[in-house]
Design an enzyme around this catalytic site. Structure first.
Site, PDB file in Angstrom:
ATOM      1  N   HIS A  65       0.865  -1.193   0.000  1.00 45.77           N
ATOM      2  CA  HIS A  65       0.000   0.000   0.000  1.00 45.77           C
ATOM      3  C   HIS A  65       0.900   1.241   0.000  1.00 45.77           C
ATOM      4  O   HIS A  65       1.319   1.702  -1.055  1.00 45.77           O
ATOM      5  CB  HIS A  65      -0.932  -0.091   1.212  1.00 45.77           C
ATOM      6  CG  HIS A  65      -2.094   0.853   1.229  1.00 45.77           C
ATOM      7  ND1 HIS A  65      -2.342   1.761   0.245  1.00 45.77           N
ATOM      8  CD2 HIS A  65      -3.092   1.020   2.139  1.00 45.77           C
ATOM      9  CE1 HIS A  65      -3.430   2.445   0.530  1.00 45.77           C
ATOM     10  NE2 HIS A  65      -3.906   2.017   1.683  1.00 45.77           N
ATOM     11  N   ASP A  75       2.379   5.690  -7.761  1.00 46.96           N
ATOM     12  CA  ASP A  75       3.686   5.458  -7.132  1.00 46.96           C
ATOM     13  C   ASP A  75       4.840   5.586  -8.129  1.00 46.96           C
ATOM     14  O   ASP A  75       5.993   5.693  -7.721  1.00 46.96           O
ATOM     15  CB  ASP A  75       3.712   4.051  -6.524  1.00 46.96           C
ATOM     16  CG  ASP A  75       2.608   3.871  -5.507  1.00 46.96           C
ATOM     17  OD1 ASP A  75       2.502   4.716  -4.619  1.00 46.96           O
ATOM     18  OD2 ASP A  75       1.843   2.896  -5.624  1.00 46.96           O
ATOM     19  N   HIS A  81      -2.690  -1.307 -11.275  1.00 44.64           N
ATOM     20  CA  HIS A  81      -3.357  -0.899 -10.041  1.00 44.64           C
ATOM     21  C   HIS A  81      -4.604  -1.742  -9.875  1.00 44.64           C
ATOM     22  O   HIS A  81      -5.222  -2.132 -10.874  1.00 44.64           O
ATOM     23  CB  HIS A  81      -3.728   0.595 -10.115  1.00 44.64           C
ATOM     24  CG  HIS A  81      -4.183   1.175  -8.822  1.00 44.64           C
ATOM     25  ND1 HIS A  81      -5.472   1.027  -8.371  1.00 44.64           N
ATOM     26  CD2 HIS A  81      -3.522   1.897  -7.883  1.00 44.64           C
ATOM     27  CE1 HIS A  81      -5.585   1.653  -7.203  1.00 44.64           C
ATOM     28  NE2 HIS A  81      -4.419   2.184  -6.885  1.00 44.64           N
TER      29      HIS A  81
HETATM   30  C1  MLT Z   1      -4.414   4.494  -2.702  1.00 43.21           C
HETATM   31  O1  MLT Z   1      -4.297   5.657  -3.112  1.00 43.21           O
HETATM   32  O2  MLT Z   1      -4.969   4.218  -1.637  1.00 43.21           O
HETATM   33  C2  MLT Z   1      -3.752   3.424  -3.475  1.00 43.21           C
HETATM   34  O3  MLT Z   1      -3.675   3.713  -4.823  1.00 43.21           O
HETATM   35  C3  MLT Z   1      -4.295   2.044  -3.197  1.00 43.21           C
HETATM   36  C4  MLT Z   1      -5.700   1.763  -3.620  1.00 43.21           C
HETATM   37  O4  MLT Z   1      -6.486   2.626  -3.928  1.00 43.21           O
HETATM   38  O5  MLT Z   1      -6.050   0.573  -3.624  1.00 43.21           O
END
Ligand code: MLT
Length: 435
Positions: free
Chosen positions: A274, A369, A313
């Site tokens: 995460h 990321d 993602h």
């Molecule tokens: C987030 O911003 O929390 C991450 O991209 C992880 C997600 O959304 O699953």
């Protein structure tokens, strides 16, 4: 067309009509109620059918009006506002207000909000002493999680979670104190004296000062770099029902105070899958080392030998709209901080991957990321601070999700079911008879 789903249970031949419920968009986010499946039984004493969905891949745990994501089209909106427009025109504090209140603030509301956040940026001297107790090399995220949980003992009234005025005050405190705790955790490791919050600076400029001011020198946050970090904060402020938001809602559903619930959410964020993902991107770019080694890296990814970090993602099957903003910003930041080969390697990786059918057919596009680690490193943050930089803004999202959960009459203490696969009833075997 009736808004129902017809289910035929082939075990019994019975037919069931289940209503379909919709959110704002009928073609994105339609659902049936899991509880409606319970009527589907083979006998009177049958518990009824459940849906089996490990890791909630296709389960809506709530109705929500905070954040909208259409992962197929690469759309992210906070309270209806497009993320790219917010990144261009807004600020983190304004967005935090939007997430919690549902509307953008007026001039007076923003002034009041900013003033309260500034006022609460200080931490009790005892919290500082508590932080002093950590080992010199403690991970800043470990310090953050524990210190936020410890705040629970300083504000006992915060357990009145059903009182909106009490909740509002804890929101000021949490949004305001996280940067202070984050900066103190870094300075603790560096052995620097703590720099206290400065009321004459904005939220993000103040954080940079608390982080990087050297003893005996005055620190002026660079306006472009401050804006870059503010946009990073804004882009990370919420992301609907991700792992840490789910932790916040789940822990919050038993009505503990928000400090321990935020600590739980931050603990979820701490995981490399995460909040730690951008550090892995940076490591990958370092390992690649130079542009001419990119094709070989891609070849090894396709052969299954290596992973392409920062691509793909769980919800985006298109370009993550946050990555698009950060890609542009990485260039602006590096123009000021001095260029590094990492950005050029990242751009080349992206260029090759986005032309390659292997990645296109798997819908692997850059995520948030991919570029954020490069920017955070250029701003001077060590890699173990990256999840902390994610937690600082995300607290606004966690609080908005928590508040929405508490005000939702359909929500209860979170209690998923299971499909039991263990042994049937068996008799206890005395220890001397066990082989
Ligand atoms: C987030 O911003 O929390 C991450 O991209 C992880 C997600 O959304 O699953």
């Amino acid at each position: 067309m009736p808004d129902t789903l017809t289910i035929i249970d082939n075990r019994t031949g019975k037919r069931y009509e289940v209503p379909i419920l919709y959110g704002t968009y009928p073609t994105y986010g339609a659902a049936i109620r899991g509880a409606d499946l319970r009527q589907i039984r083979v006998s009177e004493d049958d518990f009824g059918l459940m849906s089996y969905d490990p890791a909630f891949l296709n389960t809506a745990s709530t109705k929500s009006s905070i954040t909208f994501i259409d992962g197929d089209r690469g759309i992210l909106r906070y309270r209806g506002y497009d993320i790219a427009e917010l990144a261009e025109k807004s600020t983190f504090l304004e967005v935090a207000y939007l997430l919690l209140h549902g509307e953008l603030p007026t001039i007076d509301q923003l002034e009041d909000w900013t003033c309260w956040i500034k006022r609460h940026a200080f931490i009790h001297e005892n919290v500082k002493k508590f932080m002093d107790g950590f080992r010199y090399d403690a991970h800043p995220m470990g310090i953050l999680v524990s210190t936020v949980a410890a705040l629970s003992t300083f504000y006992p009234e915060s357990k009145n979670v059903l009182d909106p005025a009490v909740r509002r005050k804890q929101a000021y405190r949490l949004i305001a104190k996280l940067p202070t705790i984050a900066a103190f955790s870094y300075r603790h490791r560096m052995g620097f004296p703590y720099t206290y919050p400065a009321e004459d600076l904005g939220f993000t400029g103040n954080f940079l000062k608390m982080m990087f001011e050297r003893p005996g020198r005055t620190y002026e946050p660079h306006p472009v770099l401050t804006r870059a970090l503010d946009v990073i904060f804004l882009l990370h402020a919420d992301h609907e029902q991700n792992c840490s938001a789910n932790a916040m809602r789940s822990v919050g559903s038993s009505h503990p105070d928000p400090y321990v619930a935020v600590a739980a959410a931050a603990a979820a964020l701490y995981g490399p899958l995460h909040g730690g993902a951008n550090e892995q991107v940076l490591r990958m770019l370092h390992d690649i080392g130079s542009i001419d080694r990119v094709p070989d890296y891609i070849r090894r990814v396709k052969a299954g030998e290596l992973r392409l970090m920062g691509f793909g993602h769980r919800v985006y099957k298109n370009y993550d709209p946050r990555a698009r903003v950060l890609k542009e910003m990485a260039g602006q930041v590096l123009e000021i901080t001095g260029s590094t080969p990492l950005l050029r390697i990242a751009l080349e990786l992206e260029r090759i991957a986005l032309e390659d059918d292997y990645f296109i057919s798997r819908k692997l596009y850059p995520n948030v990321d991919f570029y954020s680690g490069i920017i955070c490193q250029a701003l001077g943050f060590p890699t173990d601070m990256f999840p902390v930089l994610f937690a600082i803004p995300r607290v606004a999202g966690w609080l908005a999700q928590w508040q929405e959960m508490l005000e939702d009459p359909e929500q209860r203490i979170a209690r998923p079911r299971q499909v039991y696969t263990g042994p049937d009833l068996r008799e206890y075997v005395p220890i001397e008879d066990r082989s």
